[in-house]
Enzyme design. Structure first.
Site, short mmCIF file in Angstrom:
data_model
loop_
_atom_site.label_atom_id
_atom_site.label_comp_id
_atom_site.label_asym_id
_atom_site.label_seq_id
_atom_site.Cartn_x
_atom_site.Cartn_y
_atom_site.Cartn_z
NE ARG A 77 -3.69 -0.13 2.58
CZ ARG A 77 -4.32 -0.58 3.68
NH1 ARG A 77 -4.11 0.01 4.84
NH2 ARG A 77 -5.15 -1.60 3.61
NE ARG A 146 -2.61 1.73 9.59
CZ ARG A 146 -3.42 0.73 9.24
NH1 ARG A 146 -4.28 0.89 8.24
NH2 ARG A 146 -3.40 -0.41 9.88
CE LYS A 211 -6.69 -0.89 11.33
NZ LYS A 211 -7.50 -1.50 10.25
CE LYS A 213 -7.96 3.29 9.40
NZ LYS A 213 -8.97 2.43 8.78
CB CYS A 432 -13.98 -3.42 0.91
SG CYS A 432 -14.56 -5.10 1.20
CB CYS A 438 -9.47 -9.09 2.09
SG CYS A 438 -9.66 -8.68 3.83
CB CYS A 477 -15.62 -9.01 6.88
SG CYS A 477 -14.39 -7.79 7.37
CB CYS A 481 -12.43 -1.74 4.39
SG CYS A 481 -11.47 -2.66 5.59
#
Ligand code: SRM
Ligand code: SF4
Length: 570
Positions: A77, A146, A211, A213, A432, A438, A477, A481
């Site tokens: 990424r 991030r 994480k 954000k 996503c 994934c 899921c 995302c």
């Protein structure tokens, strides 16, 4: 004592960080060995470098392989804090995927860019190649701050431009300091004495508990969906002057099905600060998270759980204690909404920008449409700026009127639908990555979303609603995302071929959806929505969006700032 100091029951990831010597682990050694993959601790550390160890789940299904036979590959990424690329950078990034990855590029919902299918032997060349474009993958993933999101359109004035600089400054100040990245990927010499003790002045050796954000909105454009961020920044601009910013804290969307103690949460108002204190305020929130976040249970490690557990009074008190400037009350500011950046628009400096629609962010060539080739041709010929949007689309900036006309021709030549031919609903819908890469996907998303949209478009057209921008966000899921819990309709993978349907968010991004129906088979999603869409058509008030209509007429129960993973009542 902050709970994070009690190390006895730390999670496995915390232990990997503790032993990792500031992100080094034995990544370099394993990469140059013939071991097929990285073991647990190194794979965790690798995320901080911007890469995920994965395997192709389609291949695994077909071959019925066990763990030992998995064909490992990597997702890489790119972190693009200013979300702006030069034409040269875009073309260089495009070239890398042919040589070293799966032949596609993937714009992410946080304005990053991903490669899939990178083989272990190509990882170093991929990361080095990205760095040669003067971009990085460092901190694109991992327990750090991030990619900082922001409104993608060119700023309308000096005040907006200063406000967007918050994103750059936060990204730069919260960038990890460890030299591990340079040693492993860029050939910098390793220190004989190992890692210096204070190599990470802000993060320390444990980095953050999870994480973190940050997103920056602009007045009138909440493309960055700031209520879903750990810190949301709303610049206060009056009479063309930047007066400061309102700050939100503790948003986050990931939850686990049937686990009521996990939840999606909208960020809460912290207050407002002066322009020169915005970056410090954001870092102050990150420091509270670093010192008090849960390091035992990763499911409860995000800032939102700390904010919920403490309550805002305690959180504010801790914030004020650490903050060197003044925290003011929340300031009145205009309504947030999301702009559709697709098609041609005039920028304040007289130039034009053009939003190219990229279905679910996937830039590739298919028989039907040669999107990747078309974009390459556009960027090559027009030499525009390139901006990635939170809606997984791409803006070409700094254009003349003549160049805008040329874009239509190049799109046609490559079989790419001009934006005006893409329905308003499809333009604002996201999916996503999910399968096959994934590792957390329960169901498909990106690969099936286009056919769900085909069906929905047909239904909307039959109801006379073809021009309505109903936003549909689909995930494989409940981790959320592409932020399904703030859309008009969220489709969330519940089982291999079944989805939970959420409804009732809105473009402003300040309202969560309700769980409307559970475990709906993929082929029945649109039919399940038919009665609700029909009653919207019949009973809506003038201009009322689908989400607003649902909330006015059908919503039962308390107003939700939190949506739990518990079994809901449709
Ligand atoms: Fe995400 C994990 C893809 C934005 C919440 N996300 C993952 C992983 C890395 C799967 C994994 O851990 O093994 C996915 C990689 C799939 C692949 O093969 O590429 C993945 N997330 C994505 C992207 C690519 C989705 C997309 O299709 O665009 C987005 C990358 C953004 C970027 O450039 O940085 C992406 N992820 C988000 C967002 C949206 C946002 O940030 O605005 C969220 C919801 C907001 C939030 O964080 O609460 C999100 N991803 C998660 C979670 C749940 C985290 C939680 O604390 O609850 C996970 C699981 C985890 O971290 O353990 C996750
Ligand atoms: Fe994977 Fe779930 Fe995120 Fe989709 S929402 S990319 S399935 S973690």
């Amino acid at each position: 004592m902050p709970p994070s100091d009690d190390k006895a029951d730390w999670s496995k990831v915390e232990k990997a960080k503790q032993a990792g010597r500031f992100l080094r682990g034995s990544i370099d050694e394993v990469l140059s060995s013939d071991q097929p993959a990285l073991a647990h601790d190194d794979a965790q550390l690798l995320k901080f470098h911007g890469a995920y160890q994965q395997y192709d789940r389609d291949q695994r299904k077909a071959g019925g392989q066990g763990k030992a036979e998995r064909a490992y590959q990597y997702m890489v990424r790119v972190r693009i804090p200013a979300v702006r690329l030069t034409a040269t950078q875009y073309l260089d990034l495009d070239r890398i995927t042919d040589r070293l990855a799966s032949g596609t590029l993937r714009i992410t919902s946080r304005q990053g860019l991903q490669y899939h299918g990178v083989l272990k032997r190509n990882l170093k060349a991929t990361l080095a190649g990205i760095n040669q474009t003067l971009l990085t993958t460092l901190a694109a993933c991992g327990d750090v701050s991030r990619n900082v999101m922001m409104s993608p359109a060119p700023p309308a004035n000096e005040a907006e431009s200063r406000a967007l600089d918050f994103a750059l400054e936060v990204a730069s100040q919260l960038r990890p300091a460890s030299r591990a990245y340079h040693e492993i990927w860029l050939g910098e010499q390793k220190l004989e004495s190992g890692a210096p003790e204070n190599e990470e002045p802000f993060y320390g050796q444990q980095y953050l508990p999870r994480k973190f954000k940050v997103g920056v909105a602009l007045p009138g454009d909440n493309s960055a969906d700031i209520y879903t961020q750990d810190v949301g920044i709303i610049p206060l601009i009056e009479d063309g002057r930047l007066r400061g910013a309102n700050l939100l804290v503790g948003g986050g969307l990931g939850m686990t099905h049937l686990k009521a103690d996990t939840f999606a949460r909208l960020a809460t108002r912290l207050g407002s600060v002066e322009p020169e204190a915005v970056v410090e305020a954001t870092i102050t929130v990150a420091s509270i998270f670093r010192d008090f976040g849960n390091r035992k249970d990763r499911r409860h490690a995000r800032l939102k759980y700390l904010v919920r557990d403490w309550g805002m009074d305690r959180f504010k008190a801790e914030f004020v204690e650490r903050f060197s400037s003044r925290l003011h009350p929340w300031a009145k500011c205009g309504e947030l909404t999301v702009k559709d950046h697709i098609g041609s628009h005039r920028a304040a400096d007289g130039s034009w920008y053009y939003g190219v629609y990229v279905e679910n962010g996937r830039i590739g060539d298919t028989e039907a449409a040669r999107l990747r080739s078309g974009l390459r041709a556009l960027v090559n010929e027009l030499q525009p700026g390139v901006v990635l949007t939170p809606q997984q689309n791409l803006l070409l900036t700094g254009l003349t009127g003549q160049q805008v006309e040329r874009i239509g021709e190049i799109l046609d030549d490559h079989g790419i639908a001009r934006p005006e031919r893409v329905s308003p609903a499809r333009r604002v819908s996201l999916a996503c990555v999910a399968l096959p890469t994934c590792g957390l996907a329960i169901a498909e998303a990106e690969r099936v979303a286009p056919s769900v949209m085909d069906e929905l478009e047909a239904l909307l057209a039959s109801l006379g609603l073809a021009n309505e921008a109903v936003s549909v966000r689909m995930t494989g899921c409940p981790n959320g995302c592409v932020r399904p819990y703030t859309a008009d309709i969220g489709l969330v993978g519940r089982a291999a071929n079944a989805f939970d349907i959420y409804v009732g968010g809105r473009p402003a991004g300040d309202r969560l959806t309700d769980l409307y129906a559970e475990k709906v088979p993929l082929g029945e999603i649109v039919e399940t929505l038919r009665p609700l869409l029909t009653s919207w058509k019949d009973d809506r008030q003038a201009g009322e969006s689908f989400g607003d209509y649902y909330q006015r007429v059908h919503h039962r129960g308390p107003a939700l700032g939190i949506l739990t993973g518990a079994k809901g009542t449709p």
